[in-house]
Design a protein around this motif. Structure first.
Motif, short mmCIF file in Angstrom:
data_model
loop_
_atom_site.label_atom_id
_atom_site.label_comp_id
_atom_site.label_asym_id
_atom_site.label_seq_id
_atom_site.Cartn_x
_atom_site.Cartn_y
_atom_site.Cartn_z
N ILE A 1 0.81 -1.16 0.03
CA ILE A 1 0.07 0.01 0.04
C ILE A 1 0.91 1.27 0.00
N ALA A 2 2.08 1.22 0.69
CA ALA A 2 2.71 2.50 0.85
C ALA A 2 3.36 2.52 -0.14
N GLN A 3 3.70 1.69 -1.23
CA GLN A 3 4.36 1.95 -2.65
C GLN A 3 3.34 2.55 -3.60
N VAL A 4 1.96 1.83 -3.39
CA VAL A 4 0.95 2.59 -4.12
C VAL A 4 0.66 4.09 -3.85
N LEU A 5 0.91 4.45 -2.73
CA LEU A 5 0.56 5.94 -2.24
C LEU A 5 1.75 6.84 -2.63
N ASP A 6 3.07 6.31 -2.67
CA ASP A 6 4.04 6.99 -3.00
C ASP A 6 3.91 7.32 -4.68
N PHE A 7 3.57 6.08 -5.22
CA PHE A 7 3.37 6.09 -6.83
C PHE A 7 2.28 7.31 -7.14
N LEU A 8 1.33 7.21 -6.27
CA LEU A 8 0.21 8.27 -6.77
C LEU A 8 0.80 9.78 -6.78
N GLU B 1 -11.02 4.07 -8.49
CA GLU B 1 -10.53 2.93 -8.00
C GLU B 1 -9.49 2.72 -8.62
N ILE B 2 -8.51 1.86 -8.17
CA ILE B 2 -7.13 1.55 -8.49
C ILE B 2 -7.11 0.00 -9.23
N PHE B 3 -6.62 -0.22 -10.42
CA PHE B 3 -6.84 -1.46 -10.91
C PHE B 3 -5.39 -2.35 -10.50
N VAL B 4 -5.43 -3.60 -10.30
CA VAL B 4 -4.38 -4.33 -9.98
C VAL B 4 -4.21 -5.38 -11.34
N VAL B 5 -3.05 -5.25 -11.73
CA VAL B 5 -2.86 -6.07 -13.22
C VAL B 5 -1.60 -6.94 -12.95
N SER B 6 -1.83 -7.96 -14.10
CA SER B 6 -0.78 -8.77 -14.31
C SER B 6 0.49 -8.20 -14.90
N PRO B 7 1.77 -8.91 -14.97
CA PRO B 7 2.47 -8.39 -16.11
C PRO B 7 1.94 -8.09 -17.51
N HIS C 1 -0.66 -6.98 -18.27
CA HIS C 1 -1.75 -5.95 -18.02
C HIS C 1 -3.26 -6.75 -18.10
N LYS C 2 -3.33 -7.75 -17.61
CA LYS C 2 -4.56 -8.43 -17.41
C LYS C 2 -5.30 -7.99 -16.19
N PRO C 3 -6.49 -7.64 -15.68
CA PRO C 3 -6.90 -7.10 -14.28
C PRO C 3 -6.93 -8.17 -13.48
N LEU C 4 -6.54 -8.13 -12.27
CA LEU C 4 -6.46 -9.30 -11.15
C LEU C 4 -7.47 -8.97 -10.07
N GLY C 5 -7.71 -7.36 -9.80
CA GLY C 5 -8.65 -7.06 -9.11
C GLY C 5 -8.62 -5.57 -8.83
N THR C 6 -9.58 -5.10 -7.98
CA THR C 6 -9.65 -3.75 -7.85
C THR C 6 -9.50 -3.40 -6.30
N MET C 7 -9.21 -1.99 -6.23
CA MET C 7 -9.11 -1.43 -4.83
C MET C 7 -9.78 -0.02 -4.93
N ARG C 8 -10.80 -0.07 -4.38
CA ARG C 8 -11.29 1.30 -3.99
C ARG C 8 -10.56 2.16 -3.38
N LEU C 9 -10.67 3.40 -3.45
CA LEU C 9 -9.71 4.41 -2.87
C LEU C 9 -10.03 4.56 -1.36
N SER C 10 -11.25 4.12 -0.90
CA SER C 10 -11.30 4.23 0.42
C SER C 10 -10.58 3.31 1.28
N TRP C 11 -10.51 2.02 0.44
CA TRP C 11 -9.73 0.88 1.17
C TRP C 11 -8.46 1.20 1.27
N LEU C 12 -7.81 1.90 0.21
CA LEU C 12 -6.47 2.32 -0.06
C LEU C 12 -6.07 3.33 1.16
N LEU C 13 -7.08 4.02 1.69
CA LEU C 13 -6.70 5.30 2.45
C LEU C 13 -7.03 4.72 3.95
N THR C 14 -7.60 3.63 4.12
CA THR C 14 -7.81 3.23 5.31
C THR C 14 -7.01 2.07 5.83
#
Lengths: 433, 433
Positions: B136-143, B155-161, B163-176
């Motif tokens: 999560i810390a890396q994602v925050l720094d990247f943003l 939302e932020i999308f999680v992808v495989s190498p 670029h296929k979608p693996l899952g999603t993160m709502r921003l509120s999950w990322l923040l909390t």
């Protein structure tokens, strides 16, 4: 779905998305719904109930114990909980409210104190509000501690010490802004505030117009009371636009899950109204009895003039009802719209009159008959076009929902004028003398 | 809005919300629109154009230089840019595309290569995708570094190498979420993926069903191609449901801003179709000419039976068209729905037949006439109820849009059966002998 299969049913259904389980209930008939309710037991939770069609949910909830319903309700956001509880019978409502914790009970009773279909019933009270003097870093730290208190959120609201909204921050701004910036540097002060009493149709129009994802709801004193999100509005818009179709056709607001007796009651009223307008037309035809006796083909042709008029009126009416519902039509463009619809109706009238008049003249080798039906068609279509604008517009100004009552009036006008013009012209021109 | 007022106009209009400026254009007539376009000049920007009604925007864009349009387009998200460009004439389209940067041009041309009204045209390509192995810390720094590259996201999308979608993160999950957690611990793997070719009506149904705020769009190889957000879907839903009303009435898909000639063309086709069905009814009536000559009141009463049947058919048809459009009606509940509508039609038929039959019997002191009209009404209403279900259902199965073509068939059935049953019963019972 026999009693012995319960374990198997549960194993099959449980991994599905709550919305898909709700769909499954909608597909089943009443007996199987009861069986599935029993089989699922406590797995029939808040998420599944929230996604169910209103009529189907009524049926399912009626079979659950009040404690079970209360447990589901306490897991829901306020908006979903209110949507479920507001549909219950007063006695069931009381029983479920009694089972809730004091906090949940107060939240739901407050929501129920707002008018039906108002913003107050749609909003959820769970939201994040921060003071203006914080920095972004402080907000981020606060969110780390707030973890357990809130469900998903999409915007953070900035409030004054009196809890009045000052601005909003989308989460993407919060995540990309330098952390040393102040909240007041990042927030947007231009807000679309929704008064708690606003009708849900108006709320939906504001979401559409300003392309909102979420919006703050303020109480009568201007304090932040809750938040409405676009996913709820998506339901409202689909519902409201769908209702307009049903209302225009005189089918009430029912869908295929509505109990038969309710559908009957909603629809028969409009059929009786239509019967009364039919009597008007019948009287007009009867008053030309002498003409018809002399030339019976007039009885065969007159419904064509009436029916084409009805069709034209319906086309215009549908366009105007939509324009009024979406706020496209205002005082500034009313006159222009009336002229526009009259022009379309005139072009249609001339086209149809030429086709119909020529056809009739050739078929009956009677140019005068062709001329009479052509003239009646042009006039009736212009009247139909004007009625299609003026009736919904007039009803709206009188405070009546134009989708509900327009059809009856427009049909009465186009039918009776169709018969009157055609039979009147035929008599006056001495066609059947 | 004279030439000398331009500065003043600009000063008045500029502080308004873009959606309100767009509304202002919609309220004005053609001459004033031109004047306002000139007065605003470069202030007529991407946000204002994106909010404008399609017909009005066509008119306004037609008056702007291609460079001006290209400048506005380059500021828009891909979805808004495509919505604007797809409506232009091919020559204008070419001129605008030529003025764009290579990147923007490729993005828009790719979107235009997808079918009209498909997910590929609705999506925006601007999105945030991260690999699964980040914390999560890396994602925050990247943003923090990605700040300038993207517009709002939810939302932020999680992808495989690949670029296929693996899952999603709502921003509120990322923040909390605690910052030391991995992306793979926080993300949700259950996703609603939208294929790039999916029709927008289907896209809207999925947003409704799963209460989505945003969803990933995948290309034909399953790679993440873009994102669709709920604020765009709100427009689609309002549009599609509104279109169903207009189509059912035979008014095409126009609104009050559509040019008169286009409205005329869309509507006259259905009036001509209605004319043909009217000829069927007229022939039926004409074939009973001898009966009518003996008892002219039959000519006055027969339109009532036809009209009440039409009304009943329309009610059922509206309910079924909505049920089909919202996916409520499936193979599993078709039989149940047909029986349900037949039951409602039967109850309505009996009620109206009693009222109409008794009234006619008393008014004309002729019990036989009352009996004939009552019997014709009951049968016609049951036929109308069945036609109201079977016609849209049959059209849907044939791959025809039930909203477009149902009305003509249902009206033809209810009208012709109304006249046939009433005049037929009257003749057969020797009423007019």
């Amino acid at each position: 779905l026999n009693a012995e299969d319960e374990g198997e049913v549960r194993a099959l259904v449980k991994p599905l998305h709550p919305a898909d389980i709700a769909d499954l209930f909608e597909q089943l008939d009443a007996d199987h719904r009861t069986a599935l309710t029993t089989a699922l037991g406590r797995d029939l939770n808040a998420d599944v109930l929230a996604e169910m069609n209103d009529w189907v949910r009524d049926e399912v909830v009626g079979e659950l114990a009040p404690e079970h319903v209360a447990e589901a309700v306490s897991e829901m956001d306020t908006d979903d909980a209110v949507a479920l509880i507001e549909e219950l019978e007063p006695a069931e409502q009381e029983a479920v409210l009694d089972e809730l914790s004091a906090d949940d009970r107060v939240a739901i009773e407050t929501a129920l104190s707002y008018p039906e279909e108002s913003a107050g019933r749609l909003m959820q009270r769970e939201l994040i509000a921060v003071p203006e003097h914080w920095t972004i870093a402080q907000v981020l730290d606060f969110l780390q501690t707030a973890r357990d208190d809130v469900t998903d959120f999409w915007e953070i609201f900035v409030v004054s010490p009196e809890h009045k909204p000052l601005g909003t921050m989308r989460l993407s701004w919060l995540l990309t802004a330098p952390r040393w910036l102040g909240v007041s540097d990042v927030m947007q002060r231009q807000q679309t505030l929704i008064p708690v009493d606003l009708d849900q149709e108006e709320v939906a129009l504001r979401f559409q117009k300003y392309a909102l994802i979420s919006a703050a709801v303020v109480d009568r004193d201007g304090r932040l009371a809750g938040v409405i999100t676009a996913d709820d509005i998506v339901h409202i818009i689909a519902e409201e636009a769908g209702e307009d179709i049903l209302k225009l056709s005189g089918a009430g607001d029912g869908d295929i899950f509505e109990p038969v007796v309710d559908s009957y009651k909603a629809r028969v009223r409009w059929l009786i109204a239509n019967l009364l307008t039919g009597i008007v037309s019948a009287s007009i035809i009867a008053s030309f009895g002498a003409t018809i006796e002399k030339m019976v083909v007039l009885a065969a042709l007159s419904p064509i003039v009436a029916s084409i008029g009805g069709n034209t009126g319906n086309q215009t009416m549908a366009v105007i009802v939509r324009a009024l519902a979406t706020g496209q039509m205002t005082n500034a463009n009313t006159r222009r719209t009336i002229l526009r619809e009259a022009a379309v109706a005139f072009l249609n009238g001339v086209t149809i009159a030429l086709l119909l008049g020529t056809g009739v003249a050739l078929l009956f080798s009677n140019a005068q008959l062709g001329g009479v039906i052509a003239a009646a068609t042009v006039f009736n279509l212009i009247i139909a076009g004007l009625a299609g604008v003026m009736v919904p517009l007039g009803l709206k100004r009188l405070g009546v929902d134009p989708a509900v009552a327009s059809s009856v009036f427009v049909t009465m006008i186009t039918d009776s004028m169709g018969f009157l013009l055609f039979l009147g012209f035929a008599t006056a021109s001495g066609l059947a003398a």
